[in-house]
Design a protein around this motif. Structure first.
Motif, mmCIF file in Angstrom:
data_model
loop_
_atom_site.group_PDB
_atom_site.id
_atom_site.type_symbol
_atom_site.label_atom_id
_atom_site.label_comp_id
_atom_site.label_asym_id
_atom_site.label_seq_id
_atom_site.Cartn_x
_atom_site.Cartn_y
_atom_site.Cartn_z
ATOM 1 N N ASP A 683 0.783 -1.125 0.070
ATOM 2 C CA ASP A 683 -0.170 0.012 0.106
ATOM 3 C C ASP A 683 0.834 1.202 0.050
ATOM 4 N N VAL A 684 0.471 2.570 -0.503
ATOM 5 C CA VAL A 684 1.260 3.630 -0.735
ATOM 6 C C VAL A 684 0.182 4.615 0.210
ATOM 7 N N VAL A 685 0.772 5.371 1.162
ATOM 8 C CA VAL A 685 0.081 5.834 2.141
ATOM 9 C C VAL A 685 0.745 7.373 2.047
ATOM 10 N N ARG A 686 -0.225 8.372 1.794
ATOM 11 C CA ARG A 686 0.572 9.582 1.849
ATOM 12 C C ARG A 686 -0.124 10.548 3.119
ATOM 13 N N PHE A 687 0.556 11.362 3.565
ATOM 14 C CA PHE A 687 0.308 12.411 4.704
ATOM 15 C C PHE A 687 1.217 13.575 4.631
ATOM 16 N N GLN A 688 0.550 14.496 5.607
ATOM 17 C CA GLN A 688 1.265 15.564 5.564
ATOM 18 C C GLN A 688 1.540 16.069 7.217
ATOM 19 N N ASN A 689 2.668 16.520 7.416
ATOM 20 C CA ASN A 689 3.214 17.138 8.448
ATOM 21 C C ASN A 689 3.739 18.183 8.607
ATOM 22 N N ASN A 690 3.490 19.175 9.077
ATOM 23 C CA ASN A 690 4.078 20.610 9.283
ATOM 24 C C ASN A 690 4.196 21.036 7.922
ATOM 25 N N LYS A 691 3.323 21.002 7.156
ATOM 26 C CA LYS A 691 3.255 21.383 5.597
ATOM 27 C C LYS A 691 4.271 20.393 4.820
ATOM 28 N N GLU A 692 4.760 19.452 5.150
ATOM 29 C CA GLU A 692 5.581 18.770 4.353
ATOM 30 C C GLU A 692 4.898 17.554 3.798
ATOM 31 N N LYS A 693 4.947 17.228 2.532
ATOM 32 C CA LYS A 693 4.513 16.070 2.140
ATOM 33 C C LYS A 693 5.217 14.955 2.297
ATOM 34 N N TRP A 694 4.584 13.663 2.904
ATOM 35 C CA TRP A 694 5.464 12.399 3.103
ATOM 36 C C TRP A 694 4.769 11.371 2.660
ATOM 37 N N ILE A 695 5.252 10.077 2.441
ATOM 38 C CA ILE A 695 4.891 9.005 1.977
ATOM 39 C C ILE A 695 5.228 7.665 2.457
ATOM 40 N N ALA A 696 4.533 6.714 2.609
ATOM 41 C CA ALA A 696 5.074 5.380 3.324
ATOM 42 C C ALA A 696 4.765 4.370 2.221
ATOM 43 N N PHE A 697 5.596 3.411 1.968
ATOM 44 C CA PHE A 697 5.257 2.325 1.155
ATOM 45 C C PHE A 697 5.209 1.130 2.458
ATOM 46 N N ILE A 698 4.067 0.259 2.475
ATOM 47 C CA ILE A 698 3.730 -0.519 3.455
ATOM 48 C C ILE A 698 3.780 -2.079 2.550
ATOM 49 N N GLY A 699 4.743 -2.910 3.072
ATOM 50 C CA GLY A 699 4.617 -4.115 2.350
ATOM 51 C C GLY A 699 3.723 -4.978 3.256
ATOM 52 N N LEU A 700 2.765 -5.941 2.474
ATOM 53 C CA LEU A 700 1.898 -6.692 3.111
ATOM 54 C C LEU A 700 2.070 -8.197 2.833
ATOM 55 N N ILE A 701 1.622 -9.038 3.935
ATOM 56 C CA ILE A 701 1.181 -10.472 3.694
ATOM 57 C C ILE A 701 -0.182 -10.579 4.193
ATOM 58 N N GLU A 702 -0.938 -11.083 3.353
ATOM 59 C CA GLU A 702 -2.246 -11.633 3.578
ATOM 60 C C GLU A 702 -2.927 -10.100 4.159
ATOM 61 N N GLY A 703 -2.584 -8.896 3.836
ATOM 62 C CA GLY A 703 -3.293 -7.814 4.169
ATOM 63 C C GLY A 703 -2.894 -7.129 5.283
ATOM 64 N N LYS A 704 -1.702 -7.863 6.085
ATOM 65 C CA LYS A 704 -1.140 -7.318 7.328
ATOM 66 C C LYS A 704 0.314 -6.782 6.977
ATOM 67 N N PRO A 705 0.388 -5.584 7.662
ATOM 68 C CA PRO A 705 1.937 -5.062 7.455
ATOM 69 C C PRO A 705 2.914 -6.074 7.819
ATOM 70 N N TYR A 706 3.805 -5.977 6.771
ATOM 71 C CA TYR A 706 5.172 -6.673 7.128
ATOM 72 C C TYR A 706 6.310 -5.965 7.309
ATOM 73 N N GLU A 707 6.513 -4.760 6.575
ATOM 74 C CA GLU A 707 7.351 -3.713 6.552
ATOM 75 C C GLU A 707 7.041 -2.383 5.916
#
Length: 853
Positions: A683-707
């Protein structure tokens, strides 16, 4: 020489300007101001804000509605409409209409909810995938979606493909649930209702599907129960399930003990608040649109909260009338309900709702233009295009509306009537009967001015119980309807009004007050002047306690000359509550059977349905839940949901009853493969903190976060990735020197694979080192809520790393199972420790406030 005129760009406001102005508008109600600013203030994709206060929004809405009014006779003016909707006082468009009317920056629907479905080849993989795509296409336009799974073949039945036998319903529940989780709607997840008939041989598997932690977390589930099953439960007899359901010539028959299956439903609802129940025969028999079932209006499922049963490809828009505002001289002995003004405004509300349908049709045309302009091939776009054409046809033909209410609890309190009492139930019934009669009268008058909905046929409706109730209550209205028809196929609902009630500053929907008063703490510097220190925490921080009053409870105090600024003791607060009309009328006080009876009586005057939850204390028995469900069926409710306090925290991992007691979900470890697979879904998750644009790549196994890999998007070595990419693959590779790297791969809109090499090297090394630690805890199966707590507890020195910490916590919260109890945290609003995760947000069960940051 021609003079060149340039259009003045619209005025924009900073976040602080808009927040401070809206905070003043809401009289220092921080939560209401933030909800309005985050969800409904007009803004573009760059974050520019174009409205300073809600009255700017109300003016925007009024302008658009007045433009539609000019198409018809006797138009309402912009000021007429503005005065009805300003300050959230009388008429409140809910959700999508509030955000979308007059919004040029979003190509989105004004409908709050949709139902989709198939016919013919619906059991084929092609049909199932078509529904999956339609669901996603609707959710990206801000709509909640419902669909029924009763058409899918039971597990083990024969199929003519390489699998030879069907996998049954549950895998497709998971597919649709995962699709919902992938879709972002202006910073929030999509909403989905999955239903199945109790007559389906796989209904027991459906009922049990959400018991396993982490399964079907993106959907609400409800069972469609028919009268024959309920009668079999009462008589303790057998019940025959069929596939196809209710077929006269079924391919599969299965006999079950009705009471045993009923006990499973009741147990699961007691245990985890799901499944909800839809009393399907009541829904169909009472449904006015089902008089036109053969013309495409056969009801098949409901929207995610259950208040709008719909046929395939129909949609609905919601609007709430603020009942509190019709109480004159509230909280005094002279208090009365202004039925005359109320009737007039119900008619205006129905007129506004019909105008909103015209605006929705324009929005759908914009969506279709956008689809046509997209660079994909016609083959790729065909399903989305046909979907919106079908939705437009239903909206044009049936013109369905969804008028509801909010502030029922405050209305009764302002009149000095106890919620849940016989007098309270009788008065509420009179109010809802009035809404039904006056809304239908307005729809008839609109038909006279604007024309009836296209398939109106009085002969078809003559045996409908709801229509006959109207005939008995007001024969003049009925005979006018025979003469002129009706503008709208169905009109009424009672929806949940969570954010709406925050902005009206009233109780929510049909519900009683949650708490009339609670305490809150704020951090203080004990060295400052005129500061009172009431509490010192374990790390030595000082806090001042102060009381927060429910807005209308505070109004009751002011009317009765009670100083709202006084520093009350707890005993004084208890005495105050006892003196108030809110005494014994909170959600925890109201008699549950009385509430069910009230719902059943009011349902007689609501042509769609009612979204209401029966809140129960933790120690109630399963037998009581069963009794409430049975009572709901007997009194004519169309649906019912119960929530037992703390019930979501004990979700089962199997059907083993022993494990249920020994293994609370907060201690369950997810078992992952010992070796990291080369390719992971992500999954790719975007969010904003203190007007900065951040992104997270979350690896999944059977829908559960792995990394997890995360950092700034616009870092100098940053990631370039289109905003529409929400998922892909994380692939483990090696560099030429033999060192490991992790690549992210996604498909562009043409279907070509795009690879971003070396996620581990794209971010600041400090972020990467912390991410490795978090990934290690994920891979060893530590529950997500515990990892979030761990991240929150990290003591980090630099501001940038603390910002990273907040971002990672926010990204992972969305994977915490709904209902999981938060440990070691307190509510910022009332300091309660009774916090649970709901859709990635921490929600306080004592005061109802929610924090998603």
């Amino acid at each position: 020489m021609k003079e060149h005129l340039t259009k003045t760009p619209p005025k924009t406001y900073t976040q602080d300007q808009a927040f401070n102005a809206s905070l003043k508008y809401f009289k220092n109600d921080d939560l209401a101001a933030r909800v309005w600013l985050n969800k409904y203030a007009l803004k573009d994709s760059e974050g520019n804000i174009y409205e300073l206060t809600p009255n700017d929004m109300h003016r925007r809405i009024a302008k658009e509605l007045a433009r539609v009014e000019l198409k018809y006779k006797n138009p309402l003016s912009e000021d007429d409409i503005f005065n009805l909707i300003k300050d959230f006082k009388y008429i409140v468009p809910q959700g999508s209409p509030m955000a979308g009317i007059g919004n040029p920056y979003q190509i989105a629907s004004l409908s709050n909810c949709f139902v989709i479905g198939n016919s013919g080849d619906s059991d084929s993989y092609g049909g199932i995938m078509k529904i999956d795509q339609e669901q996603v296409q609707l959710m990206k336009r801000r709509g909640g979606v419902g669909h029924d799974l009763s058409h899918i073949r039971p597990k083990g039945s024969g199929v003519k493909n390489s699998a030879l036998t069907s996998t049954g319903i549950v895998p497709f529940m998971e597919r649709y649930s995962n699709s919902t989780r992938e879709v972002a709607q202006d910073g929030r997840r999509g909403a989905l209702m999955l239903s199945v008939s109790i007559n389906h041989p796989d209904s027991e598997d459906f009922i049990n599907a959400k018991l396993e932690q982490g399964k079907v977390t993106g959907a609400n589930v409800s069972v469609r129960i028919d009268d024959a099953f309920m009668q079999a439960v009462k008589n303790d007899t057998e019940y025959t399930q069929k596939y196809p359901v209710f077929s006269k010539h079924p391919k599969i028959l299965k006999t079950v003990q009705a009471k045993e299956l009923w006990k499973k439903i009741v147990h699961n609802a007691w245990k985890s608040a799901e499944p909800g129940i839809l009393f399907w025969d009541t829904i169909i028999n009472e449904s006015v649109p089902d008089c036109y079932a053969d013309l495409g209006y056969k009801t098949v499922s409901t929207n995610p909260c259950g208040e709008i049963p719909l046929c395939p490809y129909d949609s609905c828009r919601l609007l709430a009338i603020n009942l509190f505002s019709y109480v004159e001289n509230p909280f005094t002995k002279k208090a009365s309900f202004n039925f005359s003004l109320f009737k007039k405004h119900v008619a205006y509300a129905q007129r506004i709702m019909d105008d909103i349908i015209d605006l929705e049709l324009e929005k759908i045309d914009n969506i279709l233009e956008k689809i046509d302009a997209d660079p994909e091939t016609d083959e790729v776009k065909s399903i989305e295009r046909k979907l919106w054409i079908n939705i437009k046809r239903k909206a044009e033909e049936g013109r369905r509306t969804g008028i509801g209410i909010t502030a029922e609890g405050d209305m009764l309190a302002a009149l000095g009537i106890q919620y849940g009492s016989e007098k309270g139930n009788a008065f509420s019934l009179e109010v809802h009967k009035t809404i039904a009669i006056e809304a239908y009268r307005a729809s008839v008058h609109l038909a006279k001015e604007r024309g009836a909905f296209k398939v109106f046929d009085a002969e078809r409706e003559k045996e409908n119980p709801f229509i006959n109730r109207l005939k008995e209550a007001d024969s003049k209205l009925y005979y006018e309807m025979l003469e002129y028809g009706r503008r709208n196929i169905a009109l009424l609902t009672i929806a949940p009004t969570g954010t709406t009630s925050l902005m009206t500053q009233t109780t929510s929907g049909i519900e009683p007050v949650f708490l009339p008063v609670y305490k809150r703490r704020r951090k203080v510097n004990p060295g400052d002047k005129d500061v009172r220190v009431d509490f010192v925490d374990e790390v030595g921080d000082s806090w001042e306690e102060y009381v927060v009053f429910h807005h209308r409870f505070k109004q009751w105090m002011e009317v009765n000359g009670i100083d709202t600024n006084k520093n009350f003791t707890q005993d004084e607060l208890d005495t105050l509550v006892k003196q108030s009309p809110y005494y014994k009328a909170t959600s925890n006080d109201v008699d549950w059977l009385s509430k069910v009876s009230m719902q059943g009586a009011i349902q007689k005057w609501v042509d769609h349905s009612i979204s209401v939850t029966i809140n129960l204390p933790n120690d109630v028995t399963e037998d009581l839940v069963g009794e409430l469900y049975l009572k709901a069926w007997e009194v004519g409710c169309k649906g019912v949901t119960v929530y037992r306090d703390g019930s979501r925290s004990g979700v089962l991992i199997s059907n083993d009853e022993k494990k249920e007691e020994d293994t609370p979900d907060s201690n369950i470890l997810t078992v992952f493969p010992t070796k990291r697979p080369q390719v992971l879904e992500a999954d790719v998750v975007r969010f904003q903190n203190n007007k900065e644009k951040w992104i997270a790549f979350i690896g999944l196994i059977e829908g559960k976060p792995y990394e997890i890999f995360t950092g700034l998007i616009d870092d100098e070595d940053g990631i370039l990735i289109p905003r529409w990419v929400n998922n892909g693959l994380i692939i483990k590779n090696r560099n030429e020197d033999g060192t490991k790297r992790y690549d992210f791969q996604y498909k562009d809109k043409r279907g070509y694979k795009i690879t971003i090499e070396g996620l581990s090297h794209k971010f600041n090394p400090e972020y990467w080192n912390y991410a490795k630690l978090i990934s290690s805890t994920l891979r060893h199966g530590m529950p997500i809520d515990k990892i979030v707590d761990l991240i929150n507890s990290l003591q980090l020195d630099t501001e940038s790393i603390n910002t990273w910490k907040n971002g990672v916590g926010r990204a992972l919260k969305r994977y915490v199972a709904d209902g999981t109890k938060a440990q070691g945290q307190t509510c910022a609003n009332c300091n309660s420790e009774n916090l649970i995760y709901q859709e990635g947000c921490l929600t306080c069960k004592d005061c109802g406030s929610s924090k998603c940051g």
